[in-house]
Design a protein around this motif. Structure first.
Motif, PDB file in Angstrom:
ATOM      1  N   UNK A 164      -4.710   0.751  -3.491  1.00  0.00           N
ATOM      2  CA  UNK A 164      -3.362   0.227  -3.268  1.00  0.00           C
ATOM      3  C   UNK A 164      -2.778   0.706  -1.946  1.00  0.00           C
ATOM      4  N   UNK A 165      -1.761   0.022  -1.477  1.00  0.00           N
ATOM      5  CA  UNK A 165      -1.076   0.442  -0.253  1.00  0.00           C
ATOM      6  C   UNK A 165      -0.574   1.872  -0.424  1.00  0.00           C
ATOM      7  N   UNK A 166      -0.740   2.677   0.618  1.00  0.00           N
ATOM      8  CA  UNK A 166      -0.343   4.087   0.521  1.00  0.00           C
ATOM      9  C   UNK A 166       0.540   4.472   1.704  1.00  0.00           C
ATOM     10  N   UNK A 167       1.381   5.459   1.475  1.00  0.00           N
ATOM     11  CA  UNK A 167       2.311   5.921   2.506  1.00  0.00           C
ATOM     12  C   UNK A 167       1.649   6.963   3.400  1.00  0.00           C
ATOM     13  N   UNK A 168       2.340   7.266   4.495  1.00  0.00           N
ATOM     14  CA  UNK A 168       1.866   8.277   5.441  1.00  0.00           C
ATOM     15  C   UNK A 168       2.997   9.255   5.727  1.00  0.00           C
ATOM     16  N   UNK A 197      -1.244  -4.443   4.316  1.00  0.00           N
ATOM     17  CA  UNK A 197      -2.180  -5.564   4.449  1.00  0.00           C
ATOM     18  C   UNK A 197      -3.605  -5.099   4.166  1.00  0.00           C
ATOM     19  N   UNK A 198      -4.382  -5.943   3.488  1.00  0.00           N
ATOM     20  CA  UNK A 198      -5.755  -5.586   3.119  1.00  0.00           C
ATOM     21  C   UNK A 198      -6.722  -6.269   4.088  1.00  0.00           C
ATOM     22  N   UNK A 199      -7.530  -5.516   4.821  1.00  0.00           N
ATOM     23  CA  UNK A 199      -8.465  -6.115   5.775  1.00  0.00           C
ATOM     24  C   UNK A 199      -9.391  -7.137   5.109  1.00  0.00           C
ATOM     25  N   UNK A 203      -3.672 -13.145   2.197  1.00  0.00           N
ATOM     26  CA  UNK A 203      -2.680 -13.577   1.209  1.00  0.00           C
ATOM     27  C   UNK A 203      -2.759 -12.797  -0.108  1.00  0.00           C
ATOM     28  N   UNK A 204      -3.149 -11.528   0.021  1.00  0.00           N
ATOM     29  CA  UNK A 204      -3.256 -10.636  -1.130  1.00  0.00           C
ATOM     30  C   UNK A 204      -2.641  -9.290  -0.779  1.00  0.00           C
ATOM     31  N   UNK A 233      -2.228 -11.682   7.347  1.00  0.00           N
ATOM     32  CA  UNK A 233      -2.714 -10.938   8.512  1.00  0.00           C
ATOM     33  C   UNK A 233      -1.914 -11.269   9.768  1.00  0.00           C
ATOM     34  N   UNK A 234      -1.187 -12.378   9.741  1.00  0.00           N
ATOM     35  CA  UNK A 234      -0.374 -12.801  10.885  1.00  0.00           C
ATOM     36  C   UNK A 234       1.105 -12.458  10.669  1.00  0.00           C
ATOM     37  N   UNK A 235       1.365 -11.530   9.771  1.00  0.00           N
ATOM     38  CA  UNK A 235       2.743 -11.127   9.488  1.00  0.00           C
ATOM     39  C   UNK A 235       3.428 -10.598  10.749  1.00  0.00           C
TER      40      UNK A 235
END
Length: 394
Positions: A164-168, A197-199, A203-204, A233-235
């Motif tokens: 999942x997306x994680x913070x830094x 964003x997931x490489x 759209x996921x 990916x183009x956000x």
């Protein structure tokens, strides 16, 4: 017989279509992140479905530790109730005599919550996604936000795990903090858009189920891609950051500048640029708004943003950052009239900016005052872009 076949040829596709619900953004999950993502997505103006596997949200069962979010859950439940009523209300027939009338879209129709419904499969559907509810029923969406167990998605992606997306942690040795789309309430941490964003997976978005702040960021990001009919990916970083700020969603983790602060937006924007940096103490970030700003702390950051600032600082070595010198700098860099800027600032000082101090050209500026002036007259957040690493693009 041919005529009968012709009729059935048109009826069958309609029946099949009726079993497929189409939306812009589909959010799947039962936790805080799913509620936040779906609510932000709909507020950002796209059709959104939240699919849960439990009963409708019950305000009486919200944990005491989450009571601070009660206004949010009340707003969510109110919107869900309004939506259900709106769907049941017969829609007026179009007025053929007055076609020129402006059609007002009912925003309640943008959010649809489907509670206590399991899904059996998630798969790609063109550039978007399809969630199978039963053999004959499914939901198709442009963007999928998953705040749930990813097990049913892994086979489709042909991978063994999905993180999942994680913070830094907030770290000024690197510039990635400028790509933030959310502060994290656990301390001096932020979420970069490029962590969300997931490489190679368009759209996921996959987020932890209990990360409320990340949910809001995911909702705005998903809404951007759906609204502009583009890939995640183009956000556009600045568009998403601006959208979240417009809804009072903090991007920088400043403990001492609350959302009710009259200068909150300016401090957030300048904080993202790093022109004024937070002081990090015991794992928390403090903007220290009433502390006097120094020549040393602002010199290099402003020079990094503006070519003309390099000349001004070369001509003004180690001077006090008072109001007069700050006006000189912003007018030189921004090609503005010094006298006109002085008059404008004097009018806005207490009335618009709500500063508690008096307007005085020799006054040493606080970090709050300096941030507001820089945001107003140079607009570094609004007009200067950064790349994926946070490096300034000039």
């Amino acid at each position: 017989m041919k005529r009968l076949f012709f009729v059935f040829a048109f009826i069958i596709p309609l029946v099949i279509h009726a079993q497929t619900i189409k939306t812009d953004v589909l959010v799947i999950g039962n936790g805080d992140a799913a509620y936040a993502a779906s609510f932000q997505s709909f507020k950002s103006g796209v059709k959104t479905i939240l699919l849960t596997q439990k009963e409708q949200l019950d305000l009486n069962k919200i944990a005491q530790t989450k009571r601070v979010r009660m206004p949010f859950y009340q707003s969510f439940l109110k919107r869900e109730t309004e939506n259900a009523k709106s769907l049941e209300t017969p829609k007026p027939k179009p007025d053929k005599k007055n076609r020129a009338k402006v059609i007002v879209v009912d925003s309640t129709l943008l959010l649809n919550v489907i509670n206590n419904t399991a899904y059996t499969e998630i798969k790609r559907s063109g550039s978007g996604w399809e969630a199978k509810l039963t053999k004959d029923k499914s939901i198709k969406a442009k963007i999928l936000v998953l705040a749930d167990n990813p097990e049913k998605l892994l086979a489709e992606l042909k991978i063994s795990a999905l993180n999942p997306a994680s913070s830094s942690p907030l770290n000024y040795n690197e510039n990635t903090y400028r790509t933030t789309v959310s502060r994290i309430s656990s301390g001096a941490s932020f979420l970069s858009l490029y962590s969300l964003l997931i490489p190679d997976q368009e759209n996921l978005l996959y987020i932890s189920k209990d990360q409320f702040e990340i949910g809001q960021a995911a909702g705005a990001t998903a809404a951007y891609a759906a609204f502009f009919n583009t890939k995640t990916s183009l956000s556009n970083l600045k568009r998403i950051q601006g959208e979240l700020l417009a809804y009072k969603h903090a991007l920088m983790p400043f403990e001492d500048v609350k959302i009710t602060d009259s200068n909150w937006l300016a401090i957030q924007k300048v904080g993202i640029t790093g022109i004024i940096k937070a002081e990090i103490t015991q794992g928390k970030a403090y903007f220290v708004p009433e502390k006097e700003v120094t020549y040393k702390e602002i010199k290099e950051p402003i020079k990094a943003y503006y070519y003309k600032a390099q000349i001004w600082f070369d001509d003004h070595q180690n001077i006090p950052i008072n109001l007069e010198n700050t006006i000189s700098m912003v007018c030189y860099v921004g090609n503005k009239s010094i006298e006109a800027t002085k008059d404008e600032l004097q009018k806005k000082w207490n009335k618009s900016y709500r500063f508690s101090s008096n307007y005085d050209l020799k006054k040493l500026l606080t970090r709050r005052e300096f941030a507001v002036i820089i945001n107003e007259y140079l607009k570094p957040f609004d007009v200067v872009n950064v790349d994926k690493t946070g490096r300034v693009i000039r």
